[in-house]
Scaffold this motif. Structure first.
Motif, short mmCIF file in Angstrom:
data_model
loop_
_atom_site.label_atom_id
_atom_site.label_comp_id
_atom_site.label_asym_id
_atom_site.label_seq_id
_atom_site.Cartn_x
_atom_site.Cartn_y
_atom_site.Cartn_z
N ARG A 1 49.94 43.91 31.73
CA ARG A 1 49.01 43.12 32.64
C ARG A 1 49.30 41.60 32.41
NH1 ARG A 1 44.24 39.52 34.11
NH2 ARG A 1 43.71 39.54 31.84
N LYS B 1 50.19 38.93 35.34
CA LYS B 1 49.44 38.04 35.75
C LYS B 1 50.07 36.72 35.74
CE LYS B 1 45.40 35.60 33.77
NZ LYS B 1 44.48 35.42 32.96
N LYS C 1 45.70 37.58 42.34
CA LYS C 1 45.59 37.37 41.00
C LYS C 1 45.63 38.99 40.59
CE LYS C 1 40.54 38.25 40.75
NZ LYS C 1 39.54 38.12 39.99
N SER D 1 44.43 41.65 37.89
CA SER D 1 43.26 41.98 36.86
C SER D 1 43.50 43.29 36.37
CB SER D 1 41.82 41.93 37.51
OG SER D 1 41.54 42.64 38.47
N ALA E 1 33.19 49.18 43.41
CA ALA E 1 31.66 48.79 43.25
C ALA E 1 31.82 47.35 43.00
CB ALA E 1 30.98 49.39 42.27
N MET E 2 31.25 46.65 43.68
CA MET E 2 31.34 45.10 43.50
C MET E 2 29.81 44.38 43.24
SD MET E 2 33.98 43.70 46.35
CE MET E 2 35.84 44.09 45.87
N ASP E 3 29.69 43.66 42.49
CA ASP E 3 28.66 42.79 42.33
C ASP E 3 28.76 41.64 43.20
OD1 ASP E 3 26.16 42.00 41.18
OD2 ASP E 3 27.34 40.98 39.53
N GLN F 1 37.07 41.27 47.43
CA GLN F 1 36.30 40.56 46.65
C GLN F 1 35.82 39.14 47.20
OE1 GLN F 1 38.04 40.50 42.74
NE2 GLN F 1 36.18 39.58 41.43
N SER G 1 33.92 52.01 39.09
CA SER G 1 32.90 50.73 38.99
C SER G 1 33.38 50.15 37.47
CB SER G 1 31.80 51.48 39.05
OG SER G 1 30.76 50.25 38.60
N ASN G 2 33.97 48.96 37.84
CA ASN G 2 34.35 48.15 36.64
C ASN G 2 33.11 47.14 36.38
OD1 ASN G 2 35.53 46.86 34.65
ND2 ASN G 2 36.66 45.59 35.89
N GLY H 1 34.08 50.29 30.93
CA GLY H 1 33.35 49.60 30.01
C GLY H 1 34.36 48.32 29.84
N ILE I 1 36.81 45.88 27.78
CA ILE I 1 37.78 46.20 26.67
C ILE I 1 37.55 45.56 25.60
CG2 ILE I 1 40.27 45.98 26.37
CD1 ILE I 1 40.81 45.86 29.33
#
Ligand code: CAO
Length: 454
Positions: free
Chosen positions: A263, A267, A276, A278, A319-321, A350, A371-372, A396, A398
């Motif tokens: 990554r 990146k 980007k 992630s 899943a997005m907040d 996003q 869902s991150n 969860g 890292i």
């Protein structure tokens, strides 16, 4: 979780599914028409009024924005199909408006079609709607409401929605003193909040919406009951449905030391690609590769519980907040996309999610969900399946923990914990565990993942 669609409805033309000529056919100046919320398809029976872009007395032209509405499947801007003056708004912000009922009355100006729906002789309908409007507005009629709000808005010189004017009024500020960042200098909610010092300068819009939350949060000494609206209303419906599914849970931890190295390299290159990178695109691609081996997890169950459909496309939901709450768009055909393509699409979703402008297609036809929650924190979770899908995984944060290697030497292991949930009516625990092992293998040895990519 839910499916939402976002569309722009121009003059009621696109939405209503039948083409209308906007050329004039007769003089209709002075005639009052009801602009109704017509059938927008998708089985939508009602919408929630999110924001008015007009107020009573405003002059509108064809294609001017009237309001934003949202259903459990659609977020839509409704535009005028007439030139005229707004005479009545039938709902206030957050009200639920049924399809087929009037949204606004418009007094027509100039010339137009004869097919306009006059309300001059429909007094009973008008008064029923007016009663509703009056009730919803704490007993004030539209006219009274205008009077009470007009201290800062004379003759429409300051453009603002009633919701924005309400915030200004509650905070005793004059809208004329607030510089508007909207179209034609319209004063937006953010402008007022910025004026009040609740949020920072304009360029930090996405952070601003988060920071603005506390402005509505603390209440001292009184209970407050509010209707459940927006994404939360949709989440309530979907999760109530999900509650009928017997969930099987399975947890594991994944050592991502090599993944972190990969990554880091990607990146660096990401900005050159205009995106980007992630960890999510890597988690998603690994899931797609594992789903190829376990297609039963990329399936949907029909409502009669008679059939299961194995989906050929890996449309992986994320899943997005968002400032508006939880929303779950999906990345189409992950089985055909490389990591860059997944990253680009995730970034696009996003950004659209932050602006609450996700398109219908972005939200439809998901087949599997990740869902991150670790982007916020935590280790294990208990994710809830997004019906009619049959499996979901939650990741969860890292973190580094001591672990033993094959030589029984302790080393710093970067770990991500995963929590899977599967519909136990069609997925057994062994299948879930085998799928998880394959997914884990790709992430612990990302060279394998790269080798499998087309
Ligand atoms: N562990 C460690 N770091 C993480 C991480 C994790 N699990 N997840 C994200 N990060 C890092 C990213 O790599 C990124 O780091 P860089 O700035 O160095 O690139 C940074 O945190 C910000 O990531 P992000 O959140 O912008 O992007 P993402 O692709 O990792 O996640 C999204 C996107 C939409 C999944 C995430 O923003 C989000 O909304 N998560 C919450 C999901 C949620 O609410 N789930 C609950 C559903 S049930 O109510």
């Amino acid at each position: 979780m839910s499916s939402l669609i976002s569309r722009r409805l121009i003059g009621g033309v696109f939405r209503f599914g039948h083409l209308r000529s906007l050329h004039s056919s007769s003089v209709w100046s002075g005639k009052v028409v009801q602009f109704k919320l017509s059938d927008i398809g998708e089985g939508i029976a009602e919408v929630q009024l999110k924001e008015w872009h007009v107020k009573t007395g405003d002059r509108v032209s064809q294609f001017d924005n009237l309001c934003d509405v949202q259903s459990d499947k659609a977020s839509v801007t409704i535009t005028s199909r007439y030139d005229g003056v707004i005479k009545r708004l039938y709902y206030k912000v957050d009200d639920v408006a049924p399809v087929g009922k009037a949204l606004v009355d418009i007094e027509l100006e100039g010339e137009g079609e004869d097919s306009a729906e006059s309300v001059d002789d429909d007094k009973s309908a008008q008064s029923a709607a007016a009663d509703k409007s009056k009730k919803a507005d704490g007993g004030k009629s539209s006219d009274e409401h205008e009077t009470s709000s007009s201290f800062a808005l004379h003759s429409g010189k300051v453009l603002a929605t009633p919701a924005v004017r309400r915030i200004a009024m509650e905070n005793k500020i004059k809208l004329g003193e607030v510089s508007g960042s909207g179209k034609n200098g319209r004063v937006m909610k953010e402008d007022v909040l910025r004026f009040l010092g609740h949020i920072g300068p304009a360029e930090t819009t996405s952070k601003a919406s988060d920071q603005s939350r506390p402005a509505f949060a603390p209440l001292s000494g009184q209970d407050k009951t509010i209707p459940i609206r927006g994404y939360t209303r949709i989440m309530m419906k979907t999760m109530t449905q999900a509650n009928t599914i017997p969930h099987f849970g399975y947890n594991d931890e994944v050592v991502v030391n090599r993944l972190i190295d990969l990554r880091a390299q990607l990146k660096k290159l990401a900005s050159e690609k205009g995106t980007k990178m992630s960890y999510m695109p890597l988690f998603i691609k690994a899931a797609s590769l594992a789903l190829t081996q376990y297609p039963v997890l990329n399936a949907s169950l029909d409502s009669s519980l008679e059939n299961i459909t194995y989906k050929s496309a890996h449309n992986i939901c994320v899943a997005m907040d968002t400032p508006g709450g939880l929303v779950v768009p999906n990345i189409k055909h992950c089985e055909q996309r490389n990591l860059w393509e997944i990253a680009l699409e995730l970034n696009r979703l996003q950004e659209a999610g932050k602006r609450q402008q996700l398109d219908r297609n972005d939200l439809a036809d998901g087949t599997f969900t990740l869902s991150n929650i670790g982007a916020i924190g935590g280790t294990y979770a208990s994710p809830v399946i997004f019906p009619p899908q049959v499996a979901i995984g939650a990741l969860g944060k890292i973190e580094v923990h001591p672990r033993y290697d094959h030589h029984m030497q302790i080393y710093p292991a970067h770990l991500v914990k995963v929590s899977w949930a599967a519909d136990h009516r069609v997925i057994d625990g062994a299948t879930m565990a085998r799928f998880s092992n394959v997914w884990k293998e790709y992430l612990e040895n990302p060279a394998l993942m790269i080798a499998e990519m087309r």
